[in-house]
Motif scaffolding. Structure first.
Motif, short mmCIF file in Angstrom:
data_model
loop_
_atom_site.label_atom_id
_atom_site.label_comp_id
_atom_site.label_asym_id
_atom_site.label_seq_id
_atom_site.Cartn_x
_atom_site.Cartn_y
_atom_site.Cartn_z
N SER A 163 53.87 -24.37 -14.07
CA SER A 163 53.45 -23.35 -15.04
C SER A 163 53.31 -22.00 -14.36
O SER A 163 53.04 -21.91 -13.18
CB SER A 163 52.12 -23.77 -15.67
OG SER A 163 51.14 -23.90 -14.68
N ALA A 209 49.64 -16.09 -16.76
CA ALA A 209 49.76 -15.09 -17.81
C ALA A 209 50.10 -13.75 -17.20
O ALA A 209 49.45 -13.29 -16.26
CB ALA A 209 48.45 -15.01 -18.59
N VAL A 213 53.80 -23.09 -24.12
CA VAL A 213 53.27 -21.74 -24.21
C VAL A 213 51.83 -21.81 -24.69
O VAL A 213 51.58 -22.11 -25.87
CB VAL A 213 54.11 -20.87 -25.18
CG1 VAL A 213 53.51 -19.47 -25.27
CG2 VAL A 213 55.55 -20.80 -24.73
N ASP A 214 50.92 -21.57 -23.76
CA ASP A 214 49.52 -21.53 -24.12
C ASP A 214 49.10 -22.77 -24.92
O ASP A 214 48.67 -22.68 -26.05
CB ASP A 214 49.21 -20.26 -24.93
CG ASP A 214 47.72 -20.00 -25.01
OD1 ASP A 214 47.00 -20.42 -24.10
OD2 ASP A 214 47.30 -19.37 -26.00
N GLU A 215 49.27 -23.94 -24.29
CA GLU A 215 48.84 -25.22 -24.88
C GLU A 215 49.81 -25.73 -25.94
O GLU A 215 49.77 -26.89 -26.34
CB GLU A 215 47.43 -25.13 -25.51
CG GLU A 215 46.36 -24.59 -24.58
CD GLU A 215 46.19 -25.42 -23.32
OE1 GLU A 215 46.24 -26.66 -23.42
OE2 GLU A 215 46.06 -24.84 -22.23
N ASP A 242 51.97 -13.10 -22.12
CA ASP A 242 50.65 -12.82 -21.58
C ASP A 242 49.72 -14.03 -21.69
O ASP A 242 48.50 -13.89 -21.77
CB ASP A 242 50.03 -11.59 -22.26
CG ASP A 242 49.99 -11.74 -23.77
OD1 ASP A 242 50.53 -12.74 -24.28
OD2 ASP A 242 49.39 -10.87 -24.43
N VAL A 243 50.36 -15.20 -21.73
CA VAL A 243 49.59 -16.45 -21.68
C VAL A 243 50.26 -17.38 -20.67
O VAL A 243 51.39 -17.14 -20.26
CB VAL A 243 49.54 -17.15 -23.06
CG1 VAL A 243 48.74 -16.32 -24.06
CG2 VAL A 243 50.94 -17.39 -23.58
N VAL A 244 49.56 -18.41 -20.28
CA VAL A 244 50.13 -19.37 -19.34
C VAL A 244 51.31 -20.07 -20.01
O VAL A 244 51.25 -20.42 -21.19
CB VAL A 244 49.08 -20.40 -18.91
CG1 VAL A 244 49.66 -21.34 -17.85
CG2 VAL A 244 47.85 -19.71 -18.36
N HIS A 245 52.41 -20.25 -19.27
CA HIS A 245 53.58 -20.89 -19.84
C HIS A 245 54.30 -21.70 -18.77
O HIS A 245 54.30 -21.35 -17.60
CB HIS A 245 54.52 -19.86 -20.46
CG HIS A 245 54.87 -18.73 -19.54
ND1 HIS A 245 53.98 -17.72 -19.22
CD2 HIS A 245 55.99 -18.45 -18.86
CE1 HIS A 245 54.55 -16.87 -18.39
NE2 HIS A 245 55.77 -17.29 -18.14
#
Lengths: 187, 187
Positions: free
Chosen positions: B120, B123, B143-145, B161-164
């Motif tokens: 992963s 962000a 993408v973001d969960e 701008d989120v964890v991916h």
DNA sequence: GACGTAGTTTCTCTATAGCGAAAAGGGGGT
DNA sequence: ACCCCCTTTTCGCTATAGAGAAACTACGTC
């Protein structure tokens, strides 16, 4: 990780290949003889500034000294068709990027039949760029009177504030990806 | 000659663009925080071994850091001379976009072996986007969960701008193109 | 405003890169 | 064999790269 051994061999290869002695290379590169010897024998790790001077002395770009050997690659061609827009002339373009407010990017996938010319596009506002990646076939890219031929896997970047065009000069279909960053014209 | 200033900017650009702190990059690259700070501020000239570790920590080939920007209108990169970096885990990434000052776009081509998880990514700064186009195989995009499964020809857009994360859940190799527009966080 | 907390810079110390010069191969020629 | 080149390696010594920790600099929060 970088292997100092291969770096040393590379430097030595280039030096001896040019018929240069450590002494001569030292003068051309402004690096001491002892340091050159150490680098070739992987006894010391040079700083990038010194390595840059060595590259200059050898007349090669710094990249050549640190580049890892390029593994062979095969471009896999395989793509399912989706929502395509067919143009007069036989070429089809797929717009992959969604419409997002405030984002001036277009991601396109274009297929050009053999011998097809997609025509030319006008000069965009200054600051606009385009990236092209050819997936398969051959693409003739024209940028401001300059004509380039790209094969599968090749990519190109150019400032898009000039007239530019795309065509397929080959006998096989050409598929390429285009990323366009379009600036808004100043008003 | 190599300019330490542009080298520092380049490192900082890549680090901040990935949403990493000096501390985090230090852990990934096994280089001390103070050294990283010095390199970014062009206060010291790193040895190639250290610079190589920094490149590894950033996930870019060393060439990317030392390549001189080409001032040409059109930059062509042939398939044979593109930057390929193999990562632990078996996946491979090719950087298609050239080094252009002031342009924060990365065009990547990634190959994931069957069952491979590329991990992963953090962000990025607000305003960053990514486009994904799957060329072949199956891609599991997180993408973001939220988890999405993309097949060949599918494309996706998301604010980065989120964890991916990216993974290949299938039994065949997966190849996808990624266009990333990385905003640099204001400081 | 005072007080954490996360991030970056500065400081101190040591390991080593880098230089100049001296020493050690390595052939050829007389 | 010896001597005289040329080339490379080794040997101190100085400058600086590099690590670790302390000090500074924003920030949010109570």
């Amino acid at each position: 990780m970088l292997d100092l051994g291969v770096l040393g061999e590379r430097v030595q290869q280039l030096r001896t290949g040019r018929g240069l002695t450590l002494q001569e290379l030292a003068e051309r590169s402004s690096v001491s003889v002892s340091m050159l010897s150490s680098v070739e024998r992987a006894a010391k790790a040079p700083t990038i500034t010194v390595l840059s001077r060595i590259a200059d002395g050898l007349g090669v770009p710094l990249t050549r000294l640190v580049a890892e050997p390029s593994p062979d690659r095969v471009i896999v061609r395989r793509a399912a068709e989706q929502e395509v827009s067919d143009h007069p002339g036989g070429w089809r373009r797929t717009i992959l990027s969604p419409v997002v407010p405030g984002v001036n990017v277009e991601l396109l996938r274009t297929e050009l039949p053999p011998g097809c010319d997609a025509g030319s596009f006008p000069a965009y506002a200054p600051g606009s760029h385009e990236y092209v990646v050819v997936q398969s076939g051959t693409l003739a890219l024209t940028v401001d009177e300059q004509r380039l031929t790209l094969g599968a896997g090749d990519s190109a970047y150019f400032a898009a504030d000039v007239v530019h065009g795309f065509a397929n000069p080959g006998s096989e279909p050409c598929v390429y990806h285009l990323t366009a960053l379009i600036m808004r014209p100043r008003r």
